[in-house]
Design an enzyme around this catalytic site. Sequence first.
Site, short mmCIF file in Angstrom:
data_model
loop_
_atom_site.label_atom_id
_atom_site.label_comp_id
_atom_site.label_asym_id
_atom_site.label_seq_id
_atom_site.Cartn_x
_atom_site.Cartn_y
_atom_site.Cartn_z
N ASP A 55 0.84 -1.29 -0.05
CA ASP A 55 -0.26 -0.60 0.05
C ASP A 55 0.97 1.27 -0.27
O ASP A 55 2.36 0.84 0.33
CB ASP A 55 -1.05 -0.11 0.70
CG ASP A 55 -1.38 1.21 1.35
OD1 ASP A 55 -2.83 1.23 0.32
OD2 ASP A 55 -2.18 1.67 2.49
N SER A 56 0.14 2.17 -0.12
CA SER A 56 0.63 3.49 -0.16
C SER A 56 1.56 3.45 1.56
O SER A 56 2.23 4.69 1.22
CB SER A 56 -0.07 4.91 -0.66
OG SER A 56 -0.87 4.46 0.33
N TYR B 102 -0.49 8.25 -2.33
CA TYR B 102 -0.63 8.55 -3.57
C TYR B 102 -2.00 8.62 -4.50
O TYR B 102 -1.57 8.95 -5.94
CB TYR B 102 -0.75 6.73 -4.00
CG TYR B 102 0.81 6.23 -4.25
CD1 TYR B 102 1.79 6.45 -3.20
CD2 TYR B 102 0.45 4.49 -4.37
CE1 TYR B 102 3.21 5.67 -3.26
CE2 TYR B 102 1.70 3.64 -4.04
CZ TYR B 102 2.86 4.29 -4.00
OH TYR B 102 3.65 3.40 -2.99
N GLY B 103 -2.82 9.41 -3.99
CA GLY B 103 -4.02 9.68 -4.61
C GLY B 103 -3.76 10.72 -5.37
O GLY B 103 -4.28 11.11 -6.06
N CYS C 117 -4.52 -1.41 -2.04
CA CYS C 117 -4.10 -0.11 -2.25
C CYS C 117 -5.57 0.31 -3.74
O CYS C 117 -4.96 -0.52 -4.11
CB CYS C 117 -2.88 0.72 -2.34
SG CYS C 117 -3.38 2.04 -3.12
N ASN C 118 -6.46 0.84 -3.44
CA ASN C 118 -7.39 0.69 -4.33
C ASN C 118 -6.80 1.75 -5.40
O ASN C 118 -6.71 1.47 -6.58
CB ASN C 118 -8.99 2.20 -3.87
CG ASN C 118 -9.51 0.75 -3.05
OD1 ASN C 118 -10.40 0.41 -3.10
ND2 ASN C 118 -8.91 0.98 -1.52
N THR C 119 -5.98 2.87 -5.05
CA THR C 119 -5.46 4.16 -5.75
C THR C 119 -4.11 2.77 -6.59
O THR C 119 -4.58 3.33 -8.01
CB THR C 119 -4.70 5.34 -5.30
OG1 THR C 119 -5.03 6.01 -4.22
CG2 THR C 119 -4.18 6.45 -6.40
N GLU D 75 -2.57 8.63 8.23
CA GLU D 75 -1.10 8.43 8.14
C GLU D 75 0.14 8.91 9.69
O GLU D 75 1.55 8.81 10.21
CB GLU D 75 0.05 8.68 6.87
CG GLU D 75 -0.67 8.35 5.99
CD GLU D 75 0.05 7.16 6.01
OE1 GLU D 75 1.08 6.74 6.40
OE2 GLU D 75 -0.36 5.97 5.58
N CYS E 297 -10.63 3.35 -0.31
CA CYS E 297 -9.05 3.42 -0.29
C CYS E 297 -9.37 2.76 1.06
O CYS E 297 -9.87 2.63 2.48
CB CYS E 297 -9.18 4.40 0.44
SG CYS E 297 -7.59 5.75 1.21
N THR E 298 -7.99 1.88 1.63
CA THR E 298 -7.35 1.32 2.46
C THR E 298 -7.78 1.58 4.03
O THR E 298 -7.64 1.17 4.69
CB THR E 298 -6.39 -0.10 2.00
OG1 THR E 298 -5.47 0.69 1.92
CG2 THR E 298 -7.12 -1.22 1.38
N HIS E 299 -7.26 3.30 3.44
CA HIS E 299 -6.83 3.38 4.74
C HIS E 299 -8.85 4.30 5.75
O HIS E 299 -8.19 4.59 6.47
CB HIS E 299 -6.69 5.31 4.62
CG HIS E 299 -4.69 5.41 4.55
ND1 HIS E 299 -3.85 4.85 3.10
CD2 HIS E 299 -3.37 6.36 5.18
CE1 HIS E 299 -3.07 4.60 3.00
NE2 HIS E 299 -2.61 5.24 4.44
N1 DGL Z 1 -4.75 3.18 1.11
C1 DGL Z 1 -4.54 3.43 -0.77
C2 DGL Z 1 -5.95 3.46 -1.25
O1 DGL Z 1 -7.05 2.55 -1.25
C3 DGL Z 1 -4.08 4.63 -0.75
C4 DGL Z 1 -4.26 6.40 0.08
C5 DGL Z 1 -2.98 7.33 -0.95
O2 DGL Z 1 -1.79 7.19 -0.97
O3 DGL Z 1 -3.65 8.45 -1.47
O4 DGL Z 1 -6.36 4.13 -2.40
#
Ligand code: DGL
Length: 271
Positions: A10-11, A42-43, A73-75, A152, A184-186
């Site tokens: 993931d990011s 990463y978004g 990570c979705n992105t 984060e 988003c996994t966060h």
């Molecule tokens: N956790 C990630 C996701 O699912 C990335 C979030 C990010 O870094 O912007 O998209």
Amino acid sequence: MNNEAIGFFDSGVGGLTVVREVLKQLPNERIVYVGDSARAPYGPRPAAQVKQFSWELTQFLLEKNVKMLVIACNTATAVALDEIKEKIDIPVVGVILPGSRAALKATQKNYIGVIGTVGTIKSGAYEKAIHQKSPTTKVTGLACPKFVPIVESNEYQSSVAKKIVAETLRPFKINKPDTMILGCTHYPLLRPIIQQTLGRDVTLIDSGAETVSDVSMLLDYFEISATPDRKDLAHEFYTTSSPKMFEEIANQWLGIGDLQVKHIDLVKQLV
Ligand code: DGL
């Protein structure tokens, strides 16, 4: 049977929400996790850059000899899944299809909301996945760029977090979907606040947690599950940033007493 680890990236710390579900549902499996917190979020980054970073993380995990790769990570899933799948010869799982399937199952009003990073929402990956199965389902996406930095920085339980979530999700006050994908996994770390803001009548779908069913199914399909009753489960966690914050969040979230996180230096050029 195969006792090699499953690799996750993931990011940053977001993919730990997927790992938590793996620890619960697949306790025999060993985990190697890498979070690229030095380059998170990463978004807002261009797709080409997210692809490049995703490839670097994939290579790191391949060197660890993982038997399966989970893009937690979705992105990264939105822009890099297809290419990574083509390039490597172990099973690769992304988080978008499982979340889309679960949302279609849950919706009563045929109206699904998706919250995610700018990259994920811009990619339209959830809309595409949902409409491929059900063209009449209404899908509304909303980018929430302020959410990942709150998580984060380990402020996801603060009053600031509550305020930001309430302000960001305001557009959903009118014409509210009955099902909302945490794309988003966060975001599962913000789940109590998101639920409170949207109301109990909205079903939240944790796309990462849903992914674990796919992981489990593929382990069976390829006959690569780990042997039962393993005593040697030395999970490995790596971050490209400082391990301290990562360790704090990981310990809180996973409840593994003395989890050790190692720093790795993947960052050749910060852009
Ligand atoms: N956790 C990630 C996701 O699912 C990335 C979030 C990010 O870094 O912007 O998209």
